[in-house]
Every structure is written in structure tokens, then in C-alpha cells.
Design a protein around this motif. Sequence first.
Motif, PDB file in Angstrom:
ATOM      1  N   TYR A 130       3.352  10.692  -0.547  1.00  0.00           N
ATOM      2  CA  TYR A 130       3.332  11.698  -1.042  1.00  0.00           C
ATOM      3  C   TYR A 130       2.867  13.072  -0.824  1.00  0.00           C
ATOM      4  CZ  TYR A 130       3.654  15.134  -4.739  1.00  0.00           C
ATOM      5  OH  TYR A 130       4.145  16.484  -5.457  1.00  0.00           O
ATOM      6  N   ILE A 131       3.175  14.119  -0.309  1.00  0.00           N
ATOM      7  CA  ILE A 131       2.345  15.205   0.186  1.00  0.00           C
ATOM      8  C   ILE A 131       2.352  16.385  -0.893  1.00  0.00           C
ATOM      9  CG2 ILE A 131       2.021  17.036   1.697  1.00  0.00           C
ATOM     10  CD1 ILE A 131       3.234  15.080   3.809  1.00  0.00           C
ATOM     11  N   TYR A 132       1.288  16.828  -1.354  1.00  0.00           N
ATOM     12  CA  TYR A 132       1.229  17.941  -2.192  1.00  0.00           C
ATOM     13  C   TYR A 132       0.633  18.992  -1.503  1.00  0.00           C
ATOM     14  CZ  TYR A 132      -0.793  20.375  -6.463  1.00  0.00           C
ATOM     15  OH  TYR A 132      -0.804  21.481  -7.615  1.00  0.00           O
ATOM     16  N   PRO A 133       1.269  20.219  -1.904  1.00  0.00           N
ATOM     17  CA  PRO A 133       1.769  20.707  -2.954  1.00  0.00           C
ATOM     18  C   PRO A 133       3.138  20.961  -2.713  1.00  0.00           C
ATOM     19  CG  PRO A 133       1.084  22.673  -1.847  1.00  0.00           C
ATOM     20  CD  PRO A 133       0.543  21.443  -1.226  1.00  0.00           C
ATOM     21  N   CYS A 179       1.008  -1.167   0.088  1.00  0.00           N
ATOM     22  CA  CYS A 179       0.111  -0.149   0.041  1.00  0.00           C
ATOM     23  C   CYS A 179       1.024   1.335   0.094  1.00  0.00           C
ATOM     24  CB  CYS A 179      -0.755   0.131   1.098  1.00  0.00           C
ATOM     25  SG  CYS A 179      -1.836  -1.464   1.285  1.00  0.00           S
ATOM     26  N   TYR A 180       0.182   2.365  -0.390  1.00  0.00           N
ATOM     27  CA  TYR A 180       1.160   3.676  -0.420  1.00  0.00           C
ATOM     28  C   TYR A 180       0.137   4.583   0.196  1.00  0.00           C
ATOM     29  CZ  TYR A 180      -1.623   4.316  -4.912  1.00  0.00           C
ATOM     30  OH  TYR A 180      -2.379   4.322  -5.990  1.00  0.00           O
ATOM     31  N   LEU A 181       0.656   5.829   0.307  1.00  0.00           N
ATOM     32  CA  LEU A 181       0.054   7.007   1.216  1.00  0.00           C
ATOM     33  C   LEU A 181       0.233   8.350   0.409  1.00  0.00           C
ATOM     34  CD1 LEU A 181       1.541   6.297   4.535  1.00  0.00           C
ATOM     35  CD2 LEU A 181      -0.650   5.358   3.757  1.00  0.00           C
ATOM     36  N   ALA A 182      -0.912   9.163   0.564  1.00  0.00           N
ATOM     37  CA  ALA A 182      -0.769  10.491  -0.103  1.00  0.00           C
ATOM     38  C   ALA A 182      -1.488  11.363   0.776  1.00  0.00           C
ATOM     39  CB  ALA A 182      -1.354  10.363  -1.538  1.00  0.00           C
ATOM     40  N   MET A 183      -1.188  12.813   0.540  1.00  0.00           N
ATOM     41  CA  MET A 183      -1.987  13.797   1.237  1.00  0.00           C
ATOM     42  C   MET A 183      -2.215  15.065   0.203  1.00  0.00           C
ATOM     43  SD  MET A 183      -1.101  15.717   4.589  1.00  0.00           S
ATOM     44  CE  MET A 183      -2.206  17.208   5.235  1.00  0.00           C
ATOM     45  N   ASP A 184      -3.282  15.520   0.338  1.00  0.00           N
ATOM     46  CA  ASP A 184      -3.521  16.755  -0.404  1.00  0.00           C
ATOM     47  C   ASP A 184      -3.691  17.824   0.706  1.00  0.00           C
ATOM     48  OD1 ASP A 184      -4.241  18.940  -2.011  1.00  0.00           O
ATOM     49  OD2 ASP A 184      -6.136  17.783  -3.119  1.00  0.00           O
ATOM     50  N   ALA A 185      -2.550  18.669   0.841  1.00  0.00           N
ATOM     51  CA  ALA A 185      -2.647  19.889   1.796  1.00  0.00           C
ATOM     52  C   ALA A 185      -3.298  21.004   1.398  1.00  0.00           C
ATOM     53  CB  ALA A 185      -1.193  20.162   2.250  1.00  0.00           C
ATOM     54  N   THR A 186      -3.777  21.201   0.032  1.00  0.00           N
ATOM     55  CA  THR A 186      -4.355  22.272  -0.445  1.00  0.00           C
ATOM     56  C   THR A 186      -5.986  22.270  -0.109  1.00  0.00           C
ATOM     57  OG1 THR A 186      -5.262  21.204  -2.596  1.00  0.00           O
ATOM     58  CG2 THR A 186      -2.938  22.281  -2.446  1.00  0.00           C
ATOM     59  N   ARG A 187      -6.529  21.178   0.307  1.00  0.00           N
ATOM     60  CA  ARG A 187      -7.930  20.790   0.760  1.00  0.00           C
ATOM     61  C   ARG A 187      -8.340  21.265   2.031  1.00  0.00           C
ATOM     62  NH1 ARG A 187     -10.462  16.799  -2.355  1.00  0.00           N
ATOM     63  NH2 ARG A 187     -12.036  16.821  -0.577  1.00  0.00           N
ATOM     64  N   PRO A 188      -9.325  21.748   2.571  1.00  0.00           N
ATOM     65  CA  PRO A 188      -9.897  22.194   3.713  1.00  0.00           C
ATOM     66  C   PRO A 188      -9.754  21.266   4.925  1.00  0.00           C
ATOM     67  CG  PRO A 188     -11.694  22.115   2.457  1.00  0.00           C
ATOM     68  CD  PRO A 188     -10.681  21.990   1.564  1.00  0.00           C
ATOM     69  N   SER A 189      -9.562  21.716   6.059  1.00  0.00           N
ATOM     70  CA  SER A 189      -9.393  20.354   7.083  1.00  0.00           C
ATOM     71  C   SER A 189     -10.849  20.096   7.511  1.00  0.00           C
ATOM     72  CB  SER A 189      -8.575  20.986   8.106  1.00  0.00           C
ATOM     73  OG  SER A 189      -9.167  22.252   9.019  1.00  0.00           O
ATOM     74  N   THR A 190     -11.747  20.900   7.263  1.00  0.00           N
ATOM     75  CA  THR A 190     -13.304  20.895   7.510  1.00  0.00           C
ATOM     76  C   THR A 190     -14.165  20.513   6.181  1.00  0.00           C
ATOM     77  OG1 THR A 190     -12.908  22.111   9.524  1.00  0.00           O
ATOM     78  CG2 THR A 190     -15.112  21.510   9.004  1.00  0.00           C
ATOM     79  N   LEU A 228      -2.499  23.842 -13.891  1.00  0.00           N
ATOM     80  CA  LEU A 228      -2.303  23.722 -12.429  1.00  0.00           C
ATOM     81  C   LEU A 228      -3.470  23.540 -11.614  1.00  0.00           C
ATOM     82  CD1 LEU A 228      -0.531  27.399 -12.281  1.00  0.00           C
ATOM     83  CD2 LEU A 228       0.727  25.177 -12.415  1.00  0.00           C
ATOM     84  N   TYR A 229      -3.018  22.920 -10.217  1.00  0.00           N
ATOM     85  CA  TYR A 229      -3.992  22.579  -9.499  1.00  0.00           C
ATOM     86  C   TYR A 229      -4.229  23.203  -7.921  1.00  0.00           C
ATOM     87  CZ  TYR A 229      -6.505  19.640  -5.843  1.00  0.00           C
ATOM     88  OH  TYR A 229      -7.135  19.508  -4.765  1.00  0.00           O
ATOM     89  N   TRP A 230      -5.093  23.522  -7.339  1.00  0.00           N
ATOM     90  CA  TRP A 230      -5.168  23.943  -5.871  1.00  0.00           C
ATOM     91  C   TRP A 230      -6.855  23.659  -5.744  1.00  0.00           C
ATOM     92  CZ3 TRP A 230      -0.738  25.438  -3.597  1.00  0.00           C
ATOM     93  CH2 TRP A 230      -0.851  25.780  -2.315  1.00  0.00           C
ATOM     94  N   ASN A 231      -7.120  23.312  -4.494  1.00  0.00           N
ATOM     95  CA  ASN A 231      -8.307  23.162  -4.277  1.00  0.00           C
ATOM     96  C   ASN A 231      -8.992  24.622  -4.062  1.00  0.00           C
ATOM     97  OD1 ASN A 231     -10.564  23.473  -1.701  1.00  0.00           O
ATOM     98  ND2 ASN A 231     -10.642  21.336  -2.440  1.00  0.00           N
ATOM     99  N   ASP A 232     -10.104  24.560  -4.844  1.00  0.00           N
ATOM    100  CA  ASP A 232     -11.007  25.800  -5.306  1.00  0.00           C
ATOM    101  C   ASP A 232     -11.376  26.461  -3.924  1.00  0.00           C
ATOM    102  OD1 ASP A 232     -10.791  25.708  -7.825  1.00  0.00           O
ATOM    103  OD2 ASP A 232     -12.613  24.705  -8.297  1.00  0.00           O
ATOM    104  N   THR A 233     -11.925  25.895  -2.762  1.00  0.00           N
ATOM    105  CA  THR A 233     -12.439  26.367  -1.774  1.00  0.00           C
ATOM    106  C   THR A 233     -11.482  26.935  -0.789  1.00  0.00           C
ATOM    107  OG1 THR A 233     -14.139  24.532  -1.353  1.00  0.00           O
ATOM    108  CG2 THR A 233     -13.656  25.876   0.656  1.00  0.00           C
ATOM    109  N   CYS A 234     -10.028  26.324  -0.927  1.00  0.00           N
ATOM    110  CA  CYS A 234      -9.119  26.939   0.148  1.00  0.00           C
ATOM    111  C   CYS A 234      -8.615  28.340  -0.876  1.00  0.00           C
ATOM    112  CB  CYS A 234      -7.987  25.759   0.373  1.00  0.00           C
ATOM    113  SG  CYS A 234      -8.368  24.879   1.820  1.00  0.00           S
ATOM    114  N   LEU A 235      -8.549  28.159  -1.930  1.00  0.00           N
ATOM    115  CA  LEU A 235      -7.789  29.165  -2.984  1.00  0.00           C
ATOM    116  C   LEU A 235      -8.724  30.440  -2.679  1.00  0.00           C
ATOM    117  CD1 LEU A 235      -5.456  29.717  -4.601  1.00  0.00           C
ATOM    118  CD2 LEU A 235      -6.954  29.345  -6.604  1.00  0.00           C
TER     119      LEU A 235
END
Length: 324
Positions: A254-257, A71-82, A280-287
Motif C-alpha cells: 500500500y502506497i500513501y497518498p 508479511c506485507y509492505l507499505a510506503m509513505d510517499a509524503t515523507r522526505p527522501s533524506t 487529514l495527514y501529510w508529513n509536516d516537513t514536506c508540506l
Amino acid sequence: MRFTALCFALAAGVGAALGGAAPARAGAPEVPAWLHAHLGTGEGQIAPVVLDRARRLYHEKLQQGTVRNPCYLAMDATRPSTARDGTPGRRFYVICEAQRSFRAVSSGHGNGRKLQRADFSNGRDCARHFSNAEGSKLTAGGSYVTAETRTSFKGYVGAANRREPFFRTFLLFDGEGETANARERAIGGHPAVLVRWQCRFKNPDSPHADTEGYVPYGKLVNYTGGRSNGCTTWSETASKEILALVEDNPTTLYIYPESGDIDAVAAAVTVGRSLSRAGLYWNDTCLQTIRAPRFWPKETLGPIIDDWRASLPKLAPPELPICK
């Protein structure tokens, strides 16, 4: 669904832009059909660029013999925490492809600091600032491999007539490139809980007692989905499963961005350019919340943090009061 399983085959192109200057990696096998249902920017989904890079990293380390974990892991830190329903937002992913297992769970982002010379603090919901500087308390995106775990005593918790020691396990990360100083920064993953010390009580028989026979006592605080000191934090339930998955069996994270993504998105926002058209990509809500992200390289932020630390008065650590 548990995080057990045999995983996977990797992805060469996911049909989304790679946003910014990520390191070139070998291609990966095609994304399996069942995983396409989890691709996207909706709640519980993984953005194509994040999945693509996570799979490429895993495939590279698999070929090198660095990892054998299925298995492998990933994170999208551009997304909101809530999430919109008020629950912790799911932005950390555990993927085991051979068993067709995809799990999205919550995770914290670095809270940063607000200093006189530089304000690089983050709000609770969205991260604007990122850095690989030691002491920044910020998230650093990029490539990691999970390493060993360390379990440490954090204090006593519980009712006065039933105080029990609390331990927390910390999973170390080894990074590369911009994240190569992960150990220096003490960056890793752990449950989103802490003991907020309130007082101390006499317990000379405890192996955790100080020279006078006292042990710390406090309140157990759960900050699942909130901010961290730069580490990756999970709920207690998810932590148990993730830690069991990687114990003595490392895998990739892998942690983005990455810094290139952050700089590219900031430049596009500055000139009013569409991120999607720019590839390019960034979560819309957080941007919408942060307007434009910023990466603080350790070469820039490190001296500022060092000067701040040097300016702090040399005070003796405060002594906890005796519990009543």
C-alpha cells in the motif's frame, strides 16, 4: 533484522484520520501491542493512517486467497527522501507481525517531468506531484500486489581489465482502481542503481553483444534515497531481502497518498485549514516544502504527454563511442 518470518494480524482502527476518500475495505484485527511503538511520524516510524490502510488491504487479499505471504509492505510517499542526519529517509516498510518484525528502509519517489504545457517535476527530497498517467514518471498511491520478477542486463561495469556484466532484477506490481495500469506503466520495485553508459567495447563472445560484436560499458550509479522514474526503489541490501521475501510468494503493497488524500490536503491548505483538525495527514516537513500537493489524473496528463512525445524530432539513437 532479516525480512523472514510469519506475520500477522491486521488493524481496524489505528486512532488516526484516514484523510481523503480511500476505498472502503473490511475491518482488520486490532493492532498488536508491540507494533504501537512503531506508530508515529518520527524517523523510522509509520503514520497510523498508512499502517491502517496497509493492514486492511493485506487482510482483504488474505481472505480472498490472493496472498499467503506472512508479511506485507507499505510506503509513505509524503515523507522526505533524506533524514535529518543526511542519510536516506526511511519511508518504506516491511512488517511481519507474527514474528514482531518491523523494518523501515529508504525508497525513491517519482521525479516527474517539466514540459512546456505542464510542469509536474518533483524535487529530490519531497514529492509534490503524483499521477497514474503512463509516461509521467510519477508515483501513484494506492493498492498493489507484488507479482513476478524479471532480471535484465544493464551493461558492463568495472575496471578496464575486469569488466563484468551487471544485471538488475525488477519486481512487477499489479494494481487496482487508480493503480490498475501499473503494468502498462511498467511500475514495480528494484534496486536504486543504474549503469550510465559511456562507451562500447568489442566482446563478440558475450551473449549481450550486438550484431557487430559490441557491448555497452558504463559507470554504476547508486541513487538510493533519490528519485525514480515512478517505481519504488530500494538500497541494494534492502532489495535483496525484499525480493527474496516475495519471490513466488506475492504480498500486498500500500502506497500513501491516494488521489483523494492529495485533493483533500490541497483543499485544506488552500483555505488555511489545519490538517489534523480536518482529519487529514501529510508529513509536516514536506508540506512546508511543497506547500500543497497535486494529483494529475491520467485523463488530464496523458494527452499532454502524448502531444509532447509526438512533437519530438525523429532522430536515430546516438551511437556510443568506442572505449579507449
